[in-house]
Design a protein around this motif. Structure first.
Motif, PDB file in Angstrom:
ATOM      1  N   GLN A  71       0.533  -1.228   0.042  1.00 37.95           N
ATOM      2  CA  GLN A  71      -0.043   0.341   0.348  1.00 37.95           C
ATOM      3  C   GLN A  71       0.767   0.955  -0.219  1.00 37.95           C
ATOM      4  O   GLN A  71       1.705   1.553   0.740  1.00 37.95           O
ATOM      5  N   VAL A  72       0.558   2.506  -0.671  1.00 39.77           N
ATOM      6  CA  VAL A  72       1.372   4.011  -1.259  1.00 39.77           C
ATOM      7  C   VAL A  72       0.344   4.549  -0.113  1.00 39.77           C
ATOM      8  O   VAL A  72      -0.884   4.962  -0.287  1.00 39.77           O
ATOM      9  N   TYR A  73       1.133   5.650   0.703  1.00 37.20           N
ATOM     10  CA  TYR A  73       0.078   6.257   1.115  1.00 37.20           C
ATOM     11  C   TYR A  73       1.134   8.154   1.010  1.00 37.20           C
ATOM     12  O   TYR A  73       2.527   7.956   0.048  1.00 37.20           O
ATOM     13  N   SER A  74      -0.001   9.199   0.794  1.00 35.75           N
ATOM     14  CA  SER A  74       0.680  10.210   0.871  1.00 35.75           C
ATOM     15  C   SER A  74      -0.267  11.035   2.001  1.00 35.75           C
ATOM     16  O   SER A  74      -0.874  10.814   2.155  1.00 35.75           O
ATOM     17  N   ASN A  75       1.217  11.548   2.326  1.00 33.53           N
ATOM     18  CA  ASN A  75       0.774  12.841   3.733  1.00 33.53           C
ATOM     19  C   ASN A  75      -0.205  13.878   3.210  1.00 33.53           C
ATOM     20  O   ASN A  75       0.008  14.482   1.737  1.00 33.53           O
ATOM     21  N   ILE A  76      -1.113  14.199   3.137  1.00 32.34           N
ATOM     22  CA  ILE A  76      -2.201  15.454   2.880  1.00 32.34           C
ATOM     23  C   ILE A  76      -2.212  16.173   4.120  1.00 32.34           C
ATOM     24  O   ILE A  76      -2.545  15.048   4.877  1.00 32.34           O
ATOM     25  N   ALA A  77      -2.217  17.357   4.206  1.00 31.45           N
ATOM     26  CA  ALA A  77      -2.003  18.140   5.356  1.00 31.45           C
ATOM     27  C   ALA A  77      -3.369  19.245   4.821  1.00 31.45           C
ATOM     28  O   ALA A  77      -3.883  19.606   4.350  1.00 31.45           O
TER      29      ALA A  77
ATOM     30  N   ASN B 105      -3.230   5.011  -4.742  1.00 35.20           N
ATOM     31  CA  ASN B 105      -3.549   3.887  -5.760  1.00 35.20           C
ATOM     32  C   ASN B 105      -1.759   4.120  -6.929  1.00 35.20           C
ATOM     33  O   ASN B 105      -1.287   4.968  -6.416  1.00 35.20           O
ATOM     34  N   PRO B 106      -1.145   2.940  -6.123  1.00 35.79           N
ATOM     35  CA  PRO B 106       0.259   3.449  -6.550  1.00 35.79           C
ATOM     36  C   PRO B 106       0.938   3.810  -7.818  1.00 35.79           C
ATOM     37  O   PRO B 106       1.744   4.609  -8.152  1.00 35.79           O
ATOM     38  N   ARG B 107      -0.519   4.126  -8.885  1.00 36.59           N
ATOM     39  CA  ARG B 107       0.037   3.939 -10.601  1.00 36.59           C
ATOM     40  C   ARG B 107      -0.552   5.789 -10.160  1.00 36.59           C
ATOM     41  O   ARG B 107      -0.661   6.523 -11.804  1.00 36.59           O
TER      42      ARG B 107
END
Length: 161
Positions: free
Chosen positions: A6-12, A23-25
């Protein structure tokens, strides 16, 4: 089986940051007008790769997608129209900018069928007209196409000139 990570992104949101699954893509593109660059916060800008794109860049990309005969006609017609503008003088055309001619040509490169290369619609229209009107066989396609494009450019000329 195939293991997926699972890929994560930090959302502020304000001062709080949340890790959110992505999604990794997933790819994110941000378009920013050059005129807005100075008002955009530096921390925001530093998070992205930056590329300066112009109408010329898009025209060049579209030309590469064309079949060789369409590309040849576009390049010849473009040079003829450029000579016309230089002969008349850029100041003769109301609102003419360096992007006017590339934009005109871009507007005539169309993709009609998914998966098929785009076509230069002025050339397609001309070749269709040849099939419907045998008396046009002696017409020079480049001359007909250039005249129609120059007619579009002439619409930019103010009536008082």
């Amino acid at each position: 089986g195939q293991s997926t990570q699972q890929v994560y992104s930090n959302i502020a949101m304000g001062s709080v940051t949340y890790p959110c699954p992505v999604n990794p893509r997933f790819q994110c593109l941000v378009f920013l007008r050059l005129s807005r660059r100075d008002q955009t916060p530096a921390p925001f800008l530093s998070r992205f790769e930056k590329f300066l794109l112009s109408v010329d860049d898009f025209l060049e990309l579209r030309l590469k997608e064309l079949e060789s005969e369409d590309r040849r006609i576009v390049e010849l017609a473009y040079n003829c129209c450029l000579e016309f503008v230089q002969h008349m003088g850029e100041s003769s055309f109301y609102g003419y900018k360096s992007s006017t001619l590339p934009s005109l040509f871009l507007s005539h490169i169309r993709s009609s069928t998914p998966g098929m290369p785009p076509t230069f619609d002025r050339y397609s229209v001309f070749t269709q007209a040849l099939r419907d009107r045998p008396y046009m066989q002696d017409c020079d396609p480049l001359r007909v196409i250039v005249r129609s494009l120059c007619a579009e450019l002439l619409q930019l000329v103010p009536p008082e000139t």
